[in-house]
Design a protein around this motif. Structure first.
Motif, mmCIF file in Angstrom:
data_model
loop_
_atom_site.group_PDB
_atom_site.id
_atom_site.type_symbol
_atom_site.label_atom_id
_atom_site.label_comp_id
_atom_site.label_asym_id
_atom_site.label_seq_id
_atom_site.Cartn_x
_atom_site.Cartn_y
_atom_site.Cartn_z
ATOM 1 N N PHE A 31 -0.002 9.568 -5.991
ATOM 2 C CA PHE A 31 -1.431 9.394 -5.702
ATOM 3 C C PHE A 31 -1.679 9.303 -4.200
ATOM 4 C CE2 PHE A 31 -5.308 6.837 -5.070
ATOM 5 C CZ PHE A 31 -6.215 7.673 -5.710
ATOM 6 N N SER A 32 -0.734 8.748 -3.445
ATOM 7 C CA SER A 32 -0.912 8.695 -1.989
ATOM 8 C C SER A 32 -0.952 10.099 -1.399
ATOM 9 C CB SER A 32 0.212 7.876 -1.334
ATOM 10 O OG SER A 32 1.435 8.584 -1.282
ATOM 11 N N GLN A 33 -0.253 11.049 -2.023
ATOM 12 C CA GLN A 33 -0.299 12.437 -1.557
ATOM 13 C C GLN A 33 -1.628 13.091 -1.949
ATOM 14 O OE1 GLN A 33 2.412 13.282 0.473
ATOM 15 N NE2 GLN A 33 2.595 11.100 0.015
ATOM 16 N N ILE A 34 -2.133 12.732 -3.113
ATOM 17 C CA ILE A 34 -3.468 13.192 -3.501
ATOM 18 C C ILE A 34 -4.506 12.634 -2.529
ATOM 19 C CG2 ILE A 34 -5.237 13.051 -5.311
ATOM 20 C CD1 ILE A 34 -2.898 12.836 -7.349
ATOM 21 N N ALA A 39 10.215 5.779 3.615
ATOM 22 C CA ALA A 39 9.078 6.666 3.886
ATOM 23 C C ALA A 39 8.042 6.587 2.760
ATOM 24 C CB ALA A 39 9.579 8.106 4.052
ATOM 25 N N MET A 40 8.508 6.484 1.519
ATOM 26 C CA MET A 40 7.579 6.368 0.389
ATOM 27 C C MET A 40 6.752 5.093 0.510
ATOM 28 S SD MET A 40 8.377 6.265 -3.735
ATOM 29 C CE MET A 40 9.030 4.587 -3.776
ATOM 30 N N MET A 41 7.406 3.977 0.816
ATOM 31 C CA MET A 41 6.702 2.712 0.954
ATOM 32 C C MET A 41 5.725 2.771 2.125
ATOM 33 S SD MET A 41 7.768 0.830 -1.523
ATOM 34 C CE MET A 41 7.469 -0.887 -1.147
ATOM 35 N N ASN A 42 6.106 3.458 3.177
ATOM 36 C CA ASN A 42 5.224 3.574 4.337
ATOM 37 C C ASN A 42 3.990 4.413 4.010
ATOM 38 O OD1 ASN A 42 5.144 2.727 7.193
ATOM 39 N ND2 ASN A 42 4.977 4.917 7.570
ATOM 40 N N ASP A 43 4.176 5.475 3.215
ATOM 41 C CA ASP A 43 3.030 6.276 2.762
ATOM 42 C C ASP A 43 2.057 5.424 1.960
ATOM 43 O OD1 ASP A 43 4.015 8.543 3.944
ATOM 44 O OD2 ASP A 43 4.832 9.411 2.104
ATOM 45 N N LEU A 44 2.608 4.595 1.070
ATOM 46 C CA LEU A 44 1.765 3.721 0.258
ATOM 47 C C LEU A 44 1.023 2.720 1.136
ATOM 48 C CD1 LEU A 44 4.164 3.073 -2.756
ATOM 49 C CD2 LEU A 44 2.017 4.347 -2.811
ATOM 50 N N LEU A 45 1.731 2.140 2.107
ATOM 51 C CA LEU A 45 1.092 1.172 3.001
ATOM 52 C C LEU A 45 -0.067 1.819 3.753
ATOM 53 C CD1 LEU A 45 0.902 -1.565 4.414
ATOM 54 C CD2 LEU A 45 2.614 -0.751 6.052
ATOM 55 N N ASN A 46 0.165 3.015 4.290
ATOM 56 C CA ASN A 46 -0.897 3.697 5.029
ATOM 57 C C ASN A 46 -2.122 3.932 4.152
ATOM 58 O OD1 ASN A 46 0.647 3.817 7.356
ATOM 59 N ND2 ASN A 46 1.461 5.840 6.910
ATOM 60 N N MET A 47 -1.878 4.355 2.905
ATOM 61 C CA MET A 47 -3.001 4.581 1.993
ATOM 62 C C MET A 47 -3.731 3.272 1.705
ATOM 63 S SD MET A 47 -3.072 6.116 -1.909
ATOM 64 C CE MET A 47 -2.146 4.741 -2.611
ATOM 65 N N PHE A 48 -2.989 2.207 1.398
ATOM 66 C CA PHE A 48 -3.625 0.931 1.064
ATOM 67 C C PHE A 48 -4.425 0.390 2.248
ATOM 68 C CE2 PHE A 48 0.108 0.211 -2.032
ATOM 69 C CZ PHE A 48 -0.536 0.930 -3.015
ATOM 70 N N GLN A 49 -3.894 0.553 3.457
ATOM 71 C CA GLN A 49 -4.609 0.066 4.643
ATOM 72 C C GLN A 49 -5.904 0.843 4.847
ATOM 73 O OE1 GLN A 49 -1.396 0.331 7.587
ATOM 74 N NE2 GLN A 49 -1.417 -1.883 7.757
ATOM 75 N N GLU A 50 -5.869 2.164 4.680
ATOM 76 C CA GLU A 50 -7.072 2.975 4.861
ATOM 77 C C GLU A 50 -8.118 2.646 3.794
ATOM 78 O OE1 GLU A 50 -6.458 7.157 5.348
ATOM 79 O OE2 GLU A 50 -4.703 6.876 6.635
ATOM 80 N N ILE A 51 -7.669 2.509 2.554
ATOM 81 C CA ILE A 51 -8.603 2.171 1.477
ATOM 82 C C ILE A 51 -9.192 0.785 1.701
ATOM 83 C CG2 ILE A 51 -8.804 1.665 -0.995
ATOM 84 C CD1 ILE A 51 -6.647 3.821 -1.453
ATOM 85 N N GLY A 52 -8.328 -0.166 2.095
ATOM 86 C CA GLY A 52 -8.793 -1.517 2.352
ATOM 87 C C GLY A 52 -9.825 -1.569 3.457
ATOM 88 N N GLU A 54 9.351 3.737 -11.158
ATOM 89 C CA GLU A 54 7.984 3.654 -11.675
ATOM 90 C C GLU A 54 6.965 3.808 -10.560
ATOM 91 O OE1 GLU A 54 10.453 1.650 -12.291
ATOM 92 O OE2 GLU A 54 10.537 1.034 -14.403
ATOM 93 N N LEU A 55 7.338 3.404 -9.349
ATOM 94 C CA LEU A 55 6.428 3.483 -8.204
ATOM 95 C C LEU A 55 6.195 4.933 -7.765
ATOM 96 C CD1 LEU A 55 5.051 1.189 -6.573
ATOM 97 C CD2 LEU A 55 6.837 1.474 -4.853
ATOM 98 N N TYR A 56 7.031 5.838 -8.251
ATOM 99 C CA TYR A 56 6.943 7.237 -7.846
ATOM 100 C C TYR A 56 5.578 7.838 -8.157
ATOM 101 C CZ TYR A 56 8.057 12.249 -7.661
ATOM 102 O OH TYR A 56 8.057 13.588 -7.374
ATOM 103 N N SER A 57 5.043 7.569 -9.357
ATOM 104 C CA SER A 57 3.748 8.160 -9.721
ATOM 105 C C SER A 57 2.620 7.593 -8.862
ATOM 106 C CB SER A 57 3.446 7.944 -11.205
ATOM 107 O OG SER A 57 3.289 6.574 -11.495
ATOM 108 N N VAL A 58 2.750 6.322 -8.425
ATOM 109 C CA VAL A 58 1.757 5.748 -7.516
ATOM 110 C C VAL A 58 1.855 6.443 -6.158
ATOM 111 C CG1 VAL A 58 0.897 3.643 -6.430
ATOM 112 C CG2 VAL A 58 1.897 3.539 -8.723
ATOM 113 N N TRP A 59 3.068 6.711 -5.729
ATOM 114 C CA TRP A 59 3.258 7.416 -4.457
ATOM 115 C C TRP A 59 2.641 8.818 -4.525
ATOM 116 C CZ3 TRP A 59 6.181 11.901 -3.553
ATOM 117 C CH2 TRP A 59 6.222 12.290 -2.216
#
Length: 601
Positions: A293-296, A70-83, A286-291
């Protein structure tokens, strides 16, 4: 070649960065629970004691790590929207986990890795689609082979049932038995969502119609089959080749017909081994803090904003970087930084000597002034909860950013009252009113909504007024119900109830209740002069109950000095209750004159 659950687990804890005692204790507890391993022993000791198949272990391992997916999926969704918003080319994401070897990956490859993980889950998590006719058929065929149904009447509850079967000399049959055990384990977990015995399942069947799991659970069909298979596994090696092949054919056909999927155990071990070698798995802490940011990002994305992508690359360098800007019509833009470094006198936290550098900082202009910070978020994922370190972080960040709210976010459990108490002992002038702690924040966590709502409250729903401002709370509604009652409960900084103002008690601590309306429509009003560091819980009760509260068209409006600043409407889609908790309103005194007001609905 790994051939047992014990061997695989040794490999995971030895080489694959899995820490069952600290970082991954939640996942470890779930593994123990699903495999029914002793809670007071290590997983390794439990696997040695019980005969857990490799197939079953892999399935449970993936289930236990579903929050990672789920964490990786949240990151993917954010990266796709930003991209999609920021660049016409394939967005690259750079993570500087290691200063000497940053990890850079384009969004398409990132997506492929996540899809591969999801595919593995689908291959491992056996579906077990159910068809009642198939259960009738196989029990009848096994009865013809003189294997009767033998249920233990003393074990009526599903959580008491023990899934045990003998191992035979036939590998093909053993693989089918392993598939059956995994399916039955999944079946039990699904049935227990609705009840643990016949009576509770029957009650659920009246609420949930046409649910095959409930129907099968009431009649205990899978357990009837299991009782037959228990007898078969004991005698299988003596049945003769013809009967053995016939049983294999029956069982294989049954498992296929009810939708049980399988890949070979060798394929699964290889797939799991390959994935645990990926850098994102190894660096998931370490990826936790990046995740975070996806919540922010989830909070700010509906507002006018920009995430700063440079030359088609979004970077998380783990050093001071301007990540994003939220644009405001009144020229009060909010600038989001990661690792923004500012000096501080006499920090007390370990590793801090002259500066503080929170994970995320939210500044308004002027950017060079620490008093311009409105929110600081620090992410923690300690091996073991450490109240001393938590407390010192709060002290340093609240002192270093003296006008800011400070959020401390922890992946694991954290008792806020203990941390605050520790901070107060360490520093007598600790500003606990500007600090909030959030524990158990991870993908799919039940606490995520509160965390995101709190960010939203600071960034978009806050207002600054004079401390002498008059705050009015007004309730209006339709003709019916005739009597709705407005109340405000007052909490101190430790969330202890100080008192309540309502028609029963019309005055308390600067709060006043006006008129009790019993003939419909309203208005009912409560006015207050805010007290320092108080929280106000606004609530409405359906006292007369002529019609449901959700049909009352109730509205609550909050005004300051006669100016409306917030309105709440009851949601007709909400679950019907007698009480409507409208919002929680918090007051913070910024200085001798100004009052900071925020709320959560």
């Amino acid at each position: 070649m790994i051939e047992s659950a014990v061997e695989l687990w040794r490999d995971i804890i030895g080489k694959r960065n899995f820490d069952e005692k600290y970082y991954d204790f939640k996942e470890a507890d779930l593994i123990k629970d699903r495999l029914r391993l002793p809670k007071d022993k290590s997983i390794l000791k439990g696997l040695k004691k019980l005969n857990i198949s490799l197939e079953e272990f892999i399935e449970v391992f993936f289930e236990a790590n579903s929050s990672y997916t789920a964490m990786m999926n949240d990151l993917l969704n954010m990266f796709q929207e930003i991209g999609a918003k920021q660049t016409d080319v394939n967005l690259e994401i750079s993570f500087e986990f290691d200063k000497n070897q940053p990890l850079t990956i384009d969004i398409n490859n990132f997506k492929k890795q996540i899809e591969r993980w999801k595919l593995i889950e689908k291959e491992v998590l056996i579906s077990g689609a159910t068809d009642i006719r198939e259960y009738h058929r196989i029990t009848g065929e096994l009865l013809e082979l003189n294997f009767p149904i033998q249920l233990n009447d003393n074990e009526r509850e599903y959580n008491d049932f023990i899934i045990d079967l003998e191992t035979t000399d036939d590998n093909e049959f053993n693989e089918l038995i392993d598939k059956w055990k995994i399916f039955l384990n999944n079946f039990v977990q699904e049935v227990m969502k609705y009840g643990t015995d016949k009576a509770s399942l029957a009650a659920s069947s009246r609420k949930v119609k046409n649910n095959v799991h409930i129907e099968l659970g009431i009649d205990r069909w899978p357990y009837q089959i299991h009782s037959q298979l228990q007898q078969i596994t004991i005698k299988f090696d003596t049945l003769g080749t013809k009967n053995q092949q016939y049983i294999i054919k029956i069982l294989d056909g049954f498992l296929n017909n009810i939708g049980v999927q399988i890949t070979t155990i060798k394929e699964r071990v290889k797939i799991l081994d390959d994935y645990l070698e990926l850098p994102f798995w190894k660096k998931r802490y370490e990826l936790y803090s990046v995740w975070i940011f996806s919540q922010i990002y989830d909070v700010i994305k509906e507002h006018n904003h920009q995430v700063h992508v440079l030359d088609g690359k979004l970077s998380f360098p783990f050093k001071e970087t301007h990540l994003a800007t939220i644009y405001s019509d009144n020229n009060k833009n909010i600038y989001i930084y990661c690792e923004k470094r500012t000096p501080i006198n006499n920090p007390i936290g370990s590793g801090r000597t002259k500066n503080i550098q929170p994970d995320y900082s939210f500044y308004q202009e002027p950017l060079s002034n620490v008093n311009s910070s409105i929110l600081e978020i620090e992410c923690k994922q300690y091996k073991k909860p450490n109240n001393d370190s938590f407390a010192k972080a709060l002290i340093d960040y609240s002192n270093g950013r003296p006008k800011s709210q400070v959020f401390l976010v922890n992946h694991g459990e954290m008792k806020a009252s203990n941390v605050i108490s520790k901070a107060e002992k360490l520093e007598s002038n600790f500003k606990k009113e500007r600090c909030q702690l959030f524990s158990s924040i991870y993908a799919n966590s039940t606490e995520l909504y509160t965390f995101r709502s709190s960010i939203k409250g600071i960034l978009f729903d806050n207002k600054v007024f004079s401390q002498s401002s008059n705050i009015e709370i007004q309730l209006i509604w339709a003709k019916e119900p005739q009597d709705l009652d407005l109340s405000v409960r007052c909490l101190d900084i430790n969330n202890n109830t100080m008192g309540t103002v309502s028609y029963k008690n019309k005055n308390f601590e600067g709060m006043t209740f006006d008129t009790d309306i019993r003939t419909g429509s309203g208005p009912e009003e409560i006015s207050l002069i805010a007290q320092e560091n108080y929280t106000y819980v606004v609530q409405v009760e359906n006292f007369s109950k002529e019609i449901p509260l959700i049909k009352s068209e109730a509205k609550v409006e909050i005004s300051v000095n006669g100016q409306s600043i917030k309105q709440f409407d009851i949601n007709s889609n909400d679950i019907e209750t007698v009480f409507w908790k409208v919002c929680t309103m918090k007051t913070i005194f910024l200085d001798e004159e100004k009052l900071y007001l925020t709320w959560q609905d």
